[in-house]
Scaffold this motif. Structure first.
Motif, mmCIF file in Angstrom:
data_model
loop_
_atom_site.group_PDB
_atom_site.id
_atom_site.type_symbol
_atom_site.label_atom_id
_atom_site.label_comp_id
_atom_site.label_asym_id
_atom_site.label_seq_id
_atom_site.Cartn_x
_atom_site.Cartn_y
_atom_site.Cartn_z
ATOM 1 N N LEU A 125 49.061 103.421 53.557
ATOM 2 C CA LEU A 125 47.936 103.469 52.635
ATOM 3 C C LEU A 125 48.168 102.451 51.524
ATOM 4 C CD1 LEU A 125 47.752 107.364 52.253
ATOM 5 C CD2 LEU A 125 46.334 105.942 53.756
ATOM 6 N N ALA A 126 47.106 101.818 51.068
ATOM 7 C CA ALA A 126 47.231 100.823 50.009
ATOM 8 C C ALA A 126 46.183 101.064 48.930
ATOM 9 C CB ALA A 126 47.065 99.412 50.583
ATOM 10 N N SER A 127 46.435 100.542 47.746
ATOM 11 C CA SER A 127 45.463 100.693 46.672
ATOM 12 C C SER A 127 45.727 99.694 45.555
ATOM 13 C CB SER A 127 45.510 102.110 46.093
ATOM 14 O OG SER A 127 44.560 102.244 45.055
ATOM 15 N N HIS A 128 44.628 99.256 44.916
ATOM 16 C CA HIS A 128 44.719 98.420 43.714
ATOM 17 C C HIS A 128 44.535 99.273 42.457
ATOM 18 C CE1 HIS A 128 44.583 94.959 46.266
ATOM 19 N NE2 HIS A 128 43.308 95.065 46.581
ATOM 20 N N LEU A 129 44.430 100.577 42.613
ATOM 21 C CA LEU A 129 44.097 101.445 41.487
ATOM 22 C C LEU A 129 45.281 101.693 40.546
ATOM 23 C CD1 LEU A 129 42.050 104.214 43.351
ATOM 24 C CD2 LEU A 129 41.131 102.326 41.966
ATOM 25 N N ARG A 130 44.947 101.987 39.309
ATOM 26 C CA ARG A 130 45.967 102.432 38.359
ATOM 27 C C ARG A 130 46.435 103.830 38.775
ATOM 28 N NH1 ARG A 130 43.327 100.976 32.427
ATOM 29 N NH2 ARG A 130 42.719 98.838 32.894
#
Length: 313
Positions: A125-130
């Motif tokens: 899983l990946a994310s650019h979120l804080r």
């Protein structure tokens, strides 16, 4: 893993087609005070994400845009394949008729989470979120997170070229115009220095490993080895070298047509360090230096970035 990337490709190509017919002011929307691309993110997806149930053995990549997401995604998916006794690059979809959902948590529609729940462990899983905007279950279940950070001047430079190469985001006629927006928090996924500051609050947690773009560039083999150790994935020397080779910039750029379609030309531009020197004026450099001092210098993440080495002319 090729299949899930192709799934992402199809989604991105449709999103690009939609963005091409939109006015510049419509390309971003605000959610909880942060801007996101309208054609690939939605309030409904963010709402559904809140109740997403993370597993303790999820392999999670956290990175601000243009900090090395695609590079480290390649490394992590290959390591997962090895952990499953599979050959890196082979498809790992449960059902060939059902392509895997997009691994980036906030990208896609709200319906993506049901099929995502059926993906076998370990999931990538990946994310650019804080961190405060990620599902709380990630921290509750102590899922391991690889946090990738990059010197802010190169992030800004890469983001500028990215915006001008991708219809999903507002383009810029000049670097000066972009720099002003970057420094005044008008970017998709928010202010990078604030992103670093928020993640710094989690930097000491045992389930989070921080690595810099620059150190992976400097010593890819050692970086891959340390990442594998962190996620508990044993590697032979041969497997280590295979992952390093497949994740080299030259290899990823060469295969980008297969892995990312036409989108690959935008993703894989230079893959280097210190490209910021080709764009930043002396005044802009000083403004970034001052902002870095105010937000992140002296913190654990700030020190890890080696700002004086990579961001001073």
């Amino acid at each position: 893993m090729e299949k899930s990337r192709n799934t992402s490709d199809d989604f991105i190509e449709k999103a690009i087609a939609a963005a091409n017919s939109m006015h510049r002011d419509e390309l971003l929307f605000s959610y909880k005070g942060i801007l996101y691309p309208t054609t690939i993110c939605s309030p409904e997806t963010f709402k559904a994400l809140e109740s997403f149930e993370a597993r303790s053995d999820d392999v999670i990549l956290a990175a601000y845009p243009k900090s090395g997401t695609n590079w480290l995604s390649q490394i992590l998916t290959d390591l997962i394949a090895i952990s499953q006794k599979k050959t890196p690059g082979s498809e790992r979809s449960m059902n060939p008729e059902e392509p895997e959902p997009i691994p980036n948590l906030e990208i896609g529609d709200a319906k993506k989470f049901e099929p995502l729940s059926k993906v076998p462990s370990p999931r990538f899983l990946a994310s650019h979120l804080r961190p405060e905007n990620l599902p709380k279950s990630i921290f509750k279940n102590n899922a391991k997170i690889l946090l990738v950070i990059r010197n802010p001047k190169d992030v800004a430079t890469s983001f500028y070229h990215f915006c001008n190469g991708l219809a999903l985001l507002p383009s810029y006629e000049t670097w000066d115009e972009f720099f002003t927006d970057f420094m005044t928090k008008k970017m998709a996924w928010g202010c990078y220095l604030e992103y670093l500051s928020e993640w710094n609050k989690y930097a000491d947690k045992e389930n989070i490993m921080t690595i810099t773009y620059e150190e992976v560039k400097e010593n890819p083999a050692l970086s891959v080895k340390n990442i594998a150790i962190f996620f508990g994935i044993p590697l032979t020397e041969e497997q280590l070298q295979l992952v390093v080779e497949r994740s080299s910039f030259q290899s990823m750029k060469k295969n980008s047509d297969k892995t990312h379609g036409s989108f690959g030309n935008v993703l894989f531009r230079k893959g280097g360090v210190s490209d910021w020197k080709n764009l930043f004026t002396e005044d802009q450099s000083e403004k970034m230096d001052k902002a870095f001092e105010e937000h992140i210098a002296g913190t654990k993440l700030g020190k890890k970035l080696k700002y004086d080495l990579y961001c001073k002319a």
